[in-house]
Enzyme design. Structure first.
Site, PDB file in Angstrom:
ATOM      1  N   LEU A  33       0.974  -1.122   0.099  1.00 13.40           N
ATOM      2  CA  LEU A  33      -0.052  -0.045   0.009  1.00 13.40           C
ATOM      3  C   LEU A  33       0.803   1.302  -0.010  1.00 13.40           C
ATOM      4  O   LEU A  33       1.862   1.274   0.548  1.00 13.40           O
ATOM      5  CB  LEU A  33      -1.012  -0.012   1.358  1.00 13.40           C
ATOM      6  CG  LEU A  33      -1.893  -1.199   1.398  1.00 13.40           C
ATOM      7  CD1 LEU A  33      -2.638  -1.010   2.577  1.00 13.40           C
ATOM      8  CD2 LEU A  33      -2.658  -1.414   0.047  1.00 13.40           C
ATOM      9  N   HIS A  37      -3.437   4.291  -2.387  1.00 13.35           N
ATOM     10  CA  HIS A  37      -4.290   3.537  -1.700  1.00 13.35           C
ATOM     11  C   HIS A  37      -5.017   4.122  -0.564  1.00 13.35           C
ATOM     12  O   HIS A  37      -6.355   4.076  -0.467  1.00 13.35           O
ATOM     13  CB  HIS A  37      -3.555   2.113  -1.304  1.00 13.35           C
ATOM     14  CG  HIS A  37      -3.117   1.363  -2.162  1.00 13.35           C
ATOM     15  ND1 HIS A  37      -1.879   1.225  -2.345  1.00 13.35           N
ATOM     16  CD2 HIS A  37      -3.920   0.700  -3.138  1.00 13.35           C
ATOM     17  CE1 HIS A  37      -1.624   0.265  -3.442  1.00 13.35           C
ATOM     18  NE2 HIS A  37      -2.839  -0.185  -3.858  1.00 13.35           N
ATOM     19  N   GLN A  61      -4.646 -12.354 -12.666  1.00 14.55           N
ATOM     20  CA  GLN A  61      -4.465 -10.987 -13.492  1.00 14.55           C
ATOM     21  C   GLN A  61      -3.025 -11.027 -14.269  1.00 14.55           C
ATOM     22  O   GLN A  61      -2.541 -10.046 -14.489  1.00 14.55           O
ATOM     23  CB  GLN A  61      -5.178 -10.105 -12.811  1.00 14.55           C
ATOM     24  CG  GLN A  61      -4.316  -9.622 -11.536  1.00 14.55           C
ATOM     25  CD  GLN A  61      -5.069  -8.471 -10.922  1.00 14.55           C
ATOM     26  OE1 GLN A  61      -6.058  -8.801 -10.323  1.00 14.55           O
ATOM     27  NE2 GLN A  61      -4.661  -7.212 -11.116  1.00 14.55           N
ATOM     28  N   GLY A 155      -8.696   3.902  -8.284  1.00 17.76           N
ATOM     29  CA  GLY A 155      -7.901   4.938  -8.509  1.00 17.76           C
ATOM     30  C   GLY A 155      -8.060   5.326 -10.292  1.00 17.76           C
ATOM     31  O   GLY A 155      -8.183   4.071 -10.878  1.00 17.76           O
ATOM     32  N   GLU A 156      -8.086   6.355 -10.586  1.00 10.52           N
ATOM     33  CA  GLU A 156      -7.999   6.870 -11.934  1.00 10.52           C
ATOM     34  C   GLU A 156      -6.856   6.531 -12.484  1.00 10.52           C
ATOM     35  O   GLU A 156      -6.594   6.541 -13.823  1.00 10.52           O
ATOM     36  CB  GLU A 156      -8.317   8.320 -12.091  1.00 10.52           C
ATOM     37  CG  GLU A 156      -9.844   8.590 -11.799  1.00 10.52           C
ATOM     38  CD  GLU A 156     -10.252  10.101 -12.206  1.00 10.52           C
ATOM     39  OE1 GLU A 156      -9.251  10.894 -12.195  1.00 10.52           O
ATOM     40  OE2 GLU A 156     -11.388  10.346 -12.232  1.00 10.52           O
ATOM     41  N   LYS A 157      -5.525   5.927 -11.744  1.00 11.73           N
ATOM     42  CA  LYS A 157      -4.389   5.661 -12.276  1.00 11.73           C
ATOM     43  C   LYS A 157      -4.610   4.652 -13.288  1.00 11.73           C
ATOM     44  O   LYS A 157      -4.034   4.434 -14.536  1.00 11.73           O
ATOM     45  CB  LYS A 157      -3.398   5.418 -11.080  1.00 11.73           C
ATOM     46  CG  LYS A 157      -2.019   5.895 -11.509  1.00 11.73           C
ATOM     47  CD  LYS A 157      -1.259   4.658 -12.194  1.00 11.73           C
ATOM     48  CE  LYS A 157      -0.860   3.625 -11.333  1.00 11.73           C
ATOM     49  NZ  LYS A 157      -0.525   2.422 -12.310  1.00 11.73           N
ATOM     50  N   VAL A 184      -2.792   9.882  -7.089  1.00 14.42           N
ATOM     51  CA  VAL A 184      -2.033  10.649  -6.491  1.00 14.42           C
ATOM     52  C   VAL A 184      -0.540  10.542  -7.009  1.00 14.42           C
ATOM     53  O   VAL A 184      -0.281   9.501  -7.665  1.00 14.42           O
ATOM     54  CB  VAL A 184      -2.010   9.880  -4.919  1.00 14.42           C
ATOM     55  CG1 VAL A 184      -0.882  10.560  -3.941  1.00 14.42           C
ATOM     56  CG2 VAL A 184      -3.383  10.002  -4.303  1.00 14.42           C
ATOM     57  N   SER A 194       2.686   0.594  -6.966  1.00 13.80           N
ATOM     58  CA  SER A 194       3.238  -0.637  -6.230  1.00 13.80           C
ATOM     59  C   SER A 194       4.662  -0.844  -6.767  1.00 13.80           C
ATOM     60  O   SER A 194       5.579  -1.172  -6.346  1.00 13.80           O
ATOM     61  CB  SER A 194       2.588  -1.564  -5.750  1.00 13.80           C
ATOM     62  OG  SER A 194       1.394  -1.361  -5.138  1.00 13.80           O
ATOM     63  N   ARG A 195       4.672  -0.890  -8.130  1.00 13.82           N
ATOM     64  CA  ARG A 195       5.716  -1.172  -9.189  1.00 13.82           C
ATOM     65  C   ARG A 195       6.827  -0.005  -9.107  1.00 13.82           C
ATOM     66  O   ARG A 195       7.894  -0.510  -9.663  1.00 13.82           O
ATOM     67  CB  ARG A 195       5.146  -1.694 -10.491  1.00 13.82           C
ATOM     68  CG  ARG A 195       4.443  -2.739 -10.479  1.00 13.82           C
ATOM     69  CD  ARG A 195       4.194  -3.175 -11.954  1.00 13.82           C
ATOM     70  NE  ARG A 195       3.386  -4.606 -11.931  1.00 13.82           N
ATOM     71  CZ  ARG A 195       2.268  -5.014 -11.801  1.00 13.82           C
ATOM     72  NH1 ARG A 195       1.459  -4.111 -12.334  1.00 13.82           N
ATOM     73  NH2 ARG A 195       1.864  -6.119 -11.833  1.00 13.82           N
TER      74      ARG A 195
HETATM   75  O1  PAF Z   1      -5.948  -2.354  -8.997  1.00 13.82           O
HETATM   76  C1  PAF Z   1      -5.635  -3.360  -8.411  1.00 13.82           C
HETATM   77  O2  PAF Z   1      -4.934  -3.231  -7.288  1.00 13.82           O
HETATM   78  C2  PAF Z   1      -5.988  -4.573  -8.827  1.00 13.82           C
HETATM   79  O3  PAF Z   1      -6.110  -4.786  -9.986  1.00 13.82           O
HETATM   80  C3  PAF Z   1      -7.463  -4.989  -8.141  1.00 13.82           C
HETATM   81  C4  PAF Z   1      -8.652  -3.991  -8.598  1.00 13.82           C
HETATM   82  C5  PAF Z   1      -7.140  -4.976  -6.406  1.00 13.82           C
HETATM   83  C6  PAF Z   1      -8.036  -6.359  -8.457  1.00 13.82           C
HETATM   84  O4  PAF Z   1      -7.052  -7.366  -8.257  1.00 13.82           O
END
Ligand code: PAF
Length: 288
Positions: A33, A37, A61, A155-157, A184, A194-195
Site C-alpha cells: 500500500l 491506496h 491477472q 484509482g483513476e491511475k 496521487v 506499487s511497481r
Molecule cells: O488495482 C488493483 O490493485 C487490482 O487490479 C485489483 C482491483 C485489486 C484487483 O486485483
C-alpha cells in the site's frame, strides 16, 4: 480491524452489518500500500459507516512472464497502514480459498468461470497483457459478491481498469456505486504505483518524463491543439530524451469508449500511456 481469510466469514460479517443498517465502502487492493491506496481508504472511511479493504495478489491477472512471484507482499506494514486509516475489516484470502485451486494452477489460468468485458477489455492493456483485464474483472466480481459493498473505490491511475469495472457493474446489475478517485502523484509528477519500488535510482529519475509528457499534451490541448497526432509528436519528444523509456502505447482516447480519437471534439477524452522503464512496466493517464 478484523482480519478475515475466508469468503464465507466475510460474507457473514458484511450481511450482518447490512442488516444492522450499515453502509459498506470497499477498497480492493493487491497490497504494497501507498498514499494512492490511502486516498481511496480516506474516501471509503468518510462516506460509509463501515470501511472494508481486501488484500489479495490475484494470480488470474498476471501473465506467465509477469511479476506474480516477486510482487511485493509487506503484509504487516499494510495491516498497520489500514488500521491507521480506520479500516474496520481486511479481507485477505489465499488463492486456494478464493478459487478452490492452488496459486500455481490459478497462475496457469486453468479453466474457470471468467468475467470478460468485451470491447473495453480488449484494447490497450487487453492487447499488451492478454487475460489481465479478464482476471481483474473476475476477481472484482467475486470480491463484490463476498464483501457486498454499497460503494467501491478505484484509482483513476488504472483508467482502463476503472472503465472495465464500471461497465461490468452496469452490465451485470451489481447494486454498487463505483467511485473514481484522482491519481496521487510524487512531487515530480510520477503516479504512485506499487511497481515504482522496482525502479533503480536512474530509472526512477527517468520515469518522471511519463507525467511530464502527459502534462505537455494537456497543456497543448488547452492552448487549442486538437489534432491527436500533433499532441503525440510533442509528447514523444519529451519521452525520447530518456533512453530508459520504451513506450508501448501513447494515445488520445474517448474517455467512455476508450476508442482512439484523431481530433479532440469536445467530448471527454483522456491521454493514456504505457511504457517500460528498464524492466518495469508503468502506466499513467490524464484527462483532456
Ligand atoms: O488495482 C488493483 O490493485 C487490482 O487490479 C485489483 C482491483 C485489486 C484487483 O486485483
Amino acid at each position: 480491524m478484523e482480519i478475515i481469510q475466508t469468503p464465507q466469514e466475510m460474507q457473514q460479517l458484511s450481511s450482518r452489518w447490512k442488516c444492522e443498517g450499515h453502509s459498506i465502502g470497499f477498497v480492493p487492493t493487491m497490497g504494497a500500500l501507498h498514499a494512492g491506496h490511502l486516498a481511496l481508504g480516506r474516501r471509503a472511511r468518510e462516506e460509509n459507516s463501515r470501511f472494508v479493504a481486501s488484500l489479495f495478489v490475484n494470480p488470474l491477472q498476471f501473465g506467465v512472464n509477469e511479476d506474480l512471484s516477486k510482487y511485493p507482499r509487506p503484509f504487516e506494514e499494510d495491516c498497520q497502514m489500514l488500521r491507521d486509516a480506520g479500516c474496520d475489516a481486511l479481507f485477505a484470502p489465499s488463492a486456494e480459498t478464493m478459487y478452490g485451486i492452488s496459486t500455481h494452477e490459478a497462475s496457469l489460468h486453468v479453466p474457470h468461470t471468467y468475467v470478460e468485458v468485451a470491447m473495453l477489455g480488449e484494447v490497450w492493456e487487453g492487447v499488451v497483457r492478454p487475460g489481465h483485464l479478464r482476471g481483474v474483472a473476475t476477481v472484482v466480481a467475486k470480491l463484490f459478491n463476498i464483501v457486498l459493498p454499497q460503494r467501491a473505490y478505484f484509482g483513476e491511475k488504472d483508467f482502463q481498469q476503472l472503465r472495465v469495472i464500471e461497465q461490468m457493474v452496469q452490465d451485470l446489475n451489481f447494486p454498487i456505486t463505483i467511485v473514481p478517485v484522482e491519481t496521487v502523484r510524487e512531487a515530480d509528477g510520477l503516479a504512485l504505483s506499487s511497481r515504482n519500488a522496482y525502479l533503480s535510482a536512474e530509472e526512477r529519475a527517468a520515469a518522471q518524463v511519463l507525467s511530464r509528457a502527459l502534462c505537455e499534451g494537456v497543456a497543448r490541448a488547452r492552448a487549442g491543439e486538437s489534432d491527436a497526432a500533433q499532441l503525440g509528436v510533442h509528447m514523444q519528444q519529451i519521452l525520447d530524451a530518456k533512453p530508459q523509456i520504451y513506450v508501448q502505447y501513447l494515445t488520445v482516447v474517448d474517455a467512455n469508449t476508450l476508442d482512439s480519437l484523431a481530433h479532440l471534439d469536445g467530448r471527454p477524452a483522456r491521454i493514456l500511456i504505457a511504457a517500460r522503464v528498464g524492466q518495469t512496466r508503468l502506466i499513467d493517464n490524464m484527462p483532456l
